[in-house]
Design a protein around this motif. Structure first.
Motif, PDB file in Angstrom:
ATOM      1  N   ALA A  55      33.057  47.138  44.783  1.00 62.01           N
ATOM      2  CA  ALA A  55      31.641  47.055  45.129  1.00 62.01           C
ATOM      3  C   ALA A  55      31.086  48.451  45.401  1.00 62.01           C
ATOM      4  N   GLY A  56      31.831  49.269  46.127  1.00 61.61           N
ATOM      5  CA  GLY A  56      31.395  50.623  46.423  1.00 61.61           C
ATOM      6  C   GLY A  56      31.377  51.513  45.191  1.00 61.61           C
ATOM      7  N   LEU A 107      29.329  41.218  42.052  1.00 57.29           N
ATOM      8  CA  LEU A 107      30.759  40.933  41.958  1.00 57.29           C
ATOM      9  C   LEU A 107      31.034  39.614  42.663  1.00 57.29           C
ATOM     10  N   THR A 108      31.990  38.838  42.148  1.00 60.35           N
ATOM     11  CA  THR A 108      32.398  37.594  42.797  1.00 60.35           C
ATOM     12  C   THR A 108      33.910  37.582  42.904  1.00 60.35           C
ATOM     13  N   THR A 164      26.196  41.694  46.008  1.00 59.46           N
ATOM     14  CA  THR A 164      25.187  42.255  45.128  1.00 59.46           C
ATOM     15  C   THR A 164      24.688  43.549  45.759  1.00 59.46           C
ATOM     16  N   HIS A 165      24.214  44.438  44.937  1.00 59.14           N
ATOM     17  CA  HIS A 165      23.708  45.709  45.444  1.00 59.14           C
ATOM     18  C   HIS A 165      22.585  45.462  46.442  1.00 59.14           C
ATOM     19  N   GLU A 166      21.724  44.523  46.131  1.00 60.54           N
ATOM     20  CA  GLU A 166      20.575  44.253  46.985  1.00 60.54           C
ATOM     21  C   GLU A 166      20.943  43.453  48.233  1.00 60.54           C
ATOM     22  N   GLY A 167      21.883  42.511  48.128  1.00 62.66           N
ATOM     23  CA  GLY A 167      22.192  41.611  49.247  1.00 62.66           C
ATOM     24  C   GLY A 167      23.420  41.959  50.054  1.00 62.66           C
ATOM     25  N   GLY A 168      24.266  42.861  49.543  1.00 59.46           N
ATOM     26  CA  GLY A 168      25.503  43.199  50.247  1.00 59.46           C
ATOM     27  C   GLY A 168      26.517  42.068  50.159  1.00 59.46           C
ATOM     28  N   PRO A 169      27.581  42.134  50.968  1.00 59.99           N
ATOM     29  CA  PRO A 169      28.630  41.114  50.908  1.00 59.99           C
ATOM     30  C   PRO A 169      28.167  39.787  51.503  1.00 59.99           C
TER      31      PRO A 169
END
Length: 55
Positions: free
Chosen positions: A16-17, A26-27, A43-48
């Motif tokens: 993710a980073g 990513l899932t 997601t980049h916008e929502g985080g983990p």
């Protein structure tokens, strides 16, 4: 594929980073008894996010 949950979590956050940019998602999935289910998403916008299992 990782057999230990902590290894999967570490790789998930590393990826993710490394690959996080607008539009990236990513899932992390687990396969148990032949069924694959989502465990976490990022997601980049929502985080983990922890994915809640449907009842």
């Amino acid at each position: 594929m990782w057999s230990k949950p902590e290894e999967a979590d570490a790789k998930f956050l590393e990826w993710a980073g490394a690959h996080g940019q607008p539009g990236t998602g990513l899932t992390l999935t687990a396969t148990i008894g032949g069924q694959t289910r989502p465990v976490k998403s990022w997601t980049h916008e929502g985080g983990p996010q922890v994915v809640r299992a449907a009842c």
